[in-house]
Design an enzyme around this catalytic site. Structure first.
Site, PDB file in Angstrom:
ATOM      1  N   ASP A  13      31.624 -13.524 -71.755  1.00 60.28           N
ATOM      2  CA  ASP A  13      31.948 -14.253 -70.527  1.00 60.28           C
ATOM      3  C   ASP A  13      31.809 -15.760 -70.678  1.00 60.28           C
ATOM      4  OD1 ASP A  13      32.352 -11.810 -69.148  1.00 60.28           O
ATOM      5  OD2 ASP A  13      30.176 -11.607 -69.012  1.00 60.28           O
ATOM      6  N   GLY A  15      34.168 -17.762 -71.017  1.00 59.48           N
ATOM      7  CA  GLY A  15      35.380 -18.432 -70.525  1.00 59.48           C
ATOM      8  C   GLY A  15      36.452 -18.431 -71.605  1.00 59.48           C
ATOM      9  N   LYS A  16      36.387 -17.432 -72.470  1.00 58.94           N
ATOM     10  CA  LYS A  16      37.348 -17.352 -73.579  1.00 58.94           C
ATOM     11  C   LYS A  16      38.778 -17.200 -73.072  1.00 58.94           C
ATOM     12  CE  LYS A  16      35.190 -13.819 -75.377  1.00 58.94           C
ATOM     13  NZ  LYS A  16      34.004 -13.778 -74.510  1.00 58.94           N
ATOM     14  N   GLY A  40      36.897  -8.455 -69.994  1.00 60.67           N
ATOM     15  CA  GLY A  40      37.646  -8.920 -68.832  1.00 60.67           C
ATOM     16  C   GLY A  40      37.923 -10.395 -69.038  1.00 60.67           C
ATOM     17  N   HIS A  41      39.172 -10.740 -69.334  1.00 62.64           N
ATOM     18  CA  HIS A  41      39.507 -12.142 -69.582  1.00 62.64           C
ATOM     19  C   HIS A  41      40.285 -12.684 -68.382  1.00 62.64           C
ATOM     20  CE1 HIS A  41      38.969 -11.595 -74.193  1.00 62.64           C
ATOM     21  NE2 HIS A  41      37.838 -11.659 -73.545  1.00 62.64           N
ATOM     22  N   GLN A 223      33.953 -10.206 -75.851  1.00 60.50           N
ATOM     23  CA  GLN A 223      32.486 -10.238 -75.799  1.00 60.50           C
ATOM     24  C   GLN A 223      31.961 -11.477 -76.551  1.00 60.50           C
ATOM     25  OE1 GLN A 223      33.781  -6.848 -76.960  1.00 60.50           O
ATOM     26  NE2 GLN A 223      34.134  -6.544 -74.805  1.00 60.50           N
ATOM     27  N   THR A 298      34.975  -7.397 -65.018  1.00 61.76           N
ATOM     28  CA  THR A 298      35.315  -5.993 -65.258  1.00 61.76           C
ATOM     29  C   THR A 298      34.556  -5.073 -64.313  1.00 61.76           C
ATOM     30  OG1 THR A 298      35.827  -6.425 -67.568  1.00 61.76           O
ATOM     31  CG2 THR A 298      35.327  -4.154 -67.020  1.00 61.76           C
TER      32      THR A 298
HETATM   33  P1  IMP Z   1      29.763  -1.686 -73.572  1.00 58.85           P
HETATM   34  O1  IMP Z   1      30.558  -2.620 -74.390  1.00 58.85           O
HETATM   35  O2  IMP Z   1      30.450  -1.213 -72.327  1.00 58.85           O
HETATM   36  O3  IMP Z   1      29.204  -0.543 -74.382  1.00 58.85           O
HETATM   37  O4  IMP Z   1      28.474  -2.480 -73.033  1.00 58.85           O
HETATM   38  C1  IMP Z   1      27.452  -2.915 -73.904  1.00 58.85           C
HETATM   39  C2  IMP Z   1      26.892  -4.257 -73.450  1.00 58.85           C
HETATM   40  O5  IMP Z   1      27.878  -5.259 -73.630  1.00 58.85           O
HETATM   41  C3  IMP Z   1      26.504  -4.320 -71.969  1.00 58.85           C
HETATM   42  O6  IMP Z   1      25.404  -5.198 -71.831  1.00 58.85           O
HETATM   43  C4  IMP Z   1      27.729  -4.926 -71.319  1.00 58.85           C
HETATM   44  O7  IMP Z   1      27.417  -5.571 -70.110  1.00 58.85           O
HETATM   45  C5  IMP Z   1      28.152  -5.907 -72.392  1.00 58.85           C
HETATM   46  N1  IMP Z   1      29.583  -6.229 -72.373  1.00 58.85           N
HETATM   47  C6  IMP Z   1      30.596  -5.451 -72.799  1.00 58.85           C
HETATM   48  N2  IMP Z   1      31.770  -6.086 -72.650  1.00 58.85           N
HETATM   49  C7  IMP Z   1      31.497  -7.275 -72.127  1.00 58.85           C
HETATM   50  C8  IMP Z   1      32.301  -8.407 -71.788  1.00 58.85           C
HETATM   51  O8  IMP Z   1      33.524  -8.430 -71.961  1.00 58.85           O
HETATM   52  N3  IMP Z   1      31.638  -9.484 -71.275  1.00 58.85           N
HETATM   53  C9  IMP Z   1      30.295  -9.496 -71.133  1.00 58.85           C
HETATM   54  N4  IMP Z   1      29.507  -8.485 -71.443  1.00 58.85           N
HETATM   55  C10 IMP Z   1      30.101  -7.384 -71.947  1.00 58.85           C
HETATM   56 MG    MG Z   2      34.406 -11.322 -69.429  1.00 58.01          MG
END
Ligand code: IMP
Ligand code: MG
Length: 422
Positions: A13, A15-16, A40-41, A223, A298
């Site tokens: 998150d 801000g990519k 979620g972008h 991520q 997301t």
């Molecule tokens: P998962 O990827 O759904 O297995 O989640 C594992 C960890 O990564 C959790 O702490 C999520 O909140 C975090 N996470 C997964 N995708 C994102 C993202 O796009 N942005 C921020 N955190 C993420």
């Molecule tokens: Mg995001």
């Protein structure tokens, strides 16, 4: 622009989405290389907000080709939904999207298992997005996953899915969860498979041909560094390599073909889900949430917030080889009297200048702060470096120096034009 890898230098998150959208103007091709629809972008164009989960943000620019690489895990039903959602708002997805044949599928049992494992963990839960990401990558590593190439072959898909549903229903029953209907899953996935078939391609060959034609590629990370399966705060991580190396393995483009790594970081720190966050602070969290900022794109969850952590971002420079930095959300700090920056961790009578690998030790770390005076004027209208208040410039330069990379972009709001190129 040459070939650029863009990574998150914090916990996701950063801000990519917006920075990718800005950089895409100079690229020919945008490639996603890892993660799935856990990402979620968010991109704003004019007043319209677009949230993309699987499709690279480059899709919003008509002439660019977007590639979903082999390293991504794809929920085909979700992807069709995303394509149809874009069509509804006038964004055409046709020859401009390619999906790797070898990308793995996320199936309903992955989502179920993700949820059940989190429930079982109780207070030790990871706080996943419940999109089935961990179980899907688990199947990939265990060599029992289904891929796009299977989905578009009806006979093979049926055969493989039957076995997978049988096996996973036993596991779900053991969890006390409802078993899945083979027919329902099969029909929904086959329908999605038919819709996605025209996009499925050998993306490795495509990318290499494009490079022979001197096309510029932007590798869009999802991520962030500290959610990396190897380099993050394990086990509070996602299940893919979110760091720069993941761009190579997740696309089939070799390391020496990459020209530059750009790290994106917020002017402060946020994290969604569980796990240590040394510079977490309720004062800055309350302020940001009060401004309506920092809610997940997301899952809608309120993000945890803290001061900028330069121990973390310097580590990100190390593992990603970050050359250039984009600092986002600078305007989020506009009203603060004093802005703190974490420059070290105190733990067990010692001061560390690096992130300890043991998450229990990291959770005990007390940040060492350096304070900067706030600028207390709006930065949202700044378009050039010299438009920024001197105190903001001092702060940003300090962030770059502490992170040991070069400041290249400053973002002062969600709009394309709220971007300062240095
Ligand atoms: P998962 O990827 O759904 O297995 O989640 C594992 C960890 O990564 C959790 O702490 C999520 O909140 C975090 N996470 C997964 N995708 C994102 C993202 O796009 N942005 C921020 N955190 C993420
Ligand atoms: Mg995001």
């Amino acid at each position: 622009m040459a070939n650029t890898i863009l990574v998150g230098a914090q916990w996701g998150d950063e801000g990519k989405g917006k920075i990718i959208d800005v950089l895409t103007e100079q690229a020919d091709i945008v490639v996603r290389t890892q993660g799935g629809n856990n990402a979620g972008h968010t991109v704003y164009i004019g007043k319209t907000k677009y949230v993309l989960h699987l499709i690279p943000s480059g899709i919003l620019r008509k002439t660019k080709v977007c590639v979903i690489g082999n390293g991504v895990v794809i929920d085909p039903v979700g992807l069709v939904g995303e394509i149809e959602g874009l069509a509804k708002i006038g964004v055409k997805v046709q020859e401009n999207l390619l999906i790797s044949e070898t990308a793995h599928l996320v199936l309903p049992y992955h989502r179920e298992l993700d949820e059940q494992r989190e429930i079982l963990k109780g207070k030790n839960k990871i706080g996943t997005t419940k999109r089935g990401i961990g179980p899907a990558y688990g199947d990939k590593a265990a060599r029992v996953g289904l891929r796009m190439i299977d989905l578009i072959n009806p006979v093979r898909f049926e055969e493989k899915l039957k076995i997978k549903i049988k096996e996973n229903n036993e596991v779900l029953k053991a969890f006390g969860a409802k078993p899945l209907s083979f027919k329902k899953v099969h029909d929904a996935y086959r329908a999605a498979g038919d819709k996605l078939k025209p996009f499925v391609a050998n993306t490795v060959v495509y990318l290499h041909k494009a490079m022979q034609k001197q096309k510029d590629i932007l590798f869009e990370g999802a991520q962030g560094t500290f959610l990396d399966i190897d380099h993050g705060t394990y086990p509070y991580v996602t299940s893919s390599n979110t760091t720069a190396g993941g761009a190579c393995t997740g696309s089939g483009v070799a390391p020496h073909r990459m020209d530059r790594v750009m790290g994106v970081m917020k002017a402060y720190t946020t994290r969604v889900g569980e796990g240590p966050l040394p510079s977490e602070n309720s004062e800055i969290a309350d302020m940001l949430h009060g401004m309506g900022r920092e809610f997940g794109s997301t899952t809608g969850r309120a993000r945890r917030c803290g001061w900028f952590d330069s121990v973390a971002t310097r580590h990100a420079t190390m593992v990603n080889g970050i050359d250039d930095l984009a600092v986002t959300n600078v305007d989020g700090l506009d009203t603060l009297e004093v802005i703190r920056v974490c420059v070290g961790y105190r733990v067990g009578g010692k001061t560390l200048d690096y992130i300890p690998n043991d998450v229990e030790v990291l959770a005990r770390c007390e940040p060492v702060y350096v304070d900067f005076p706030g600028w207390k004027v709006s930065t949202t209208k700044a378009r050039r470096w010299k438009d920024l208040p001197p105190r903001a410039r001092t702060y940003l330069q300090a962030l770059a120096e502490l992170t040991q990379a070069k400041l290249a972009i400053v973002s002062v709001g969600p709009a394309r034009e709220q971007t300062i190129m240095l």
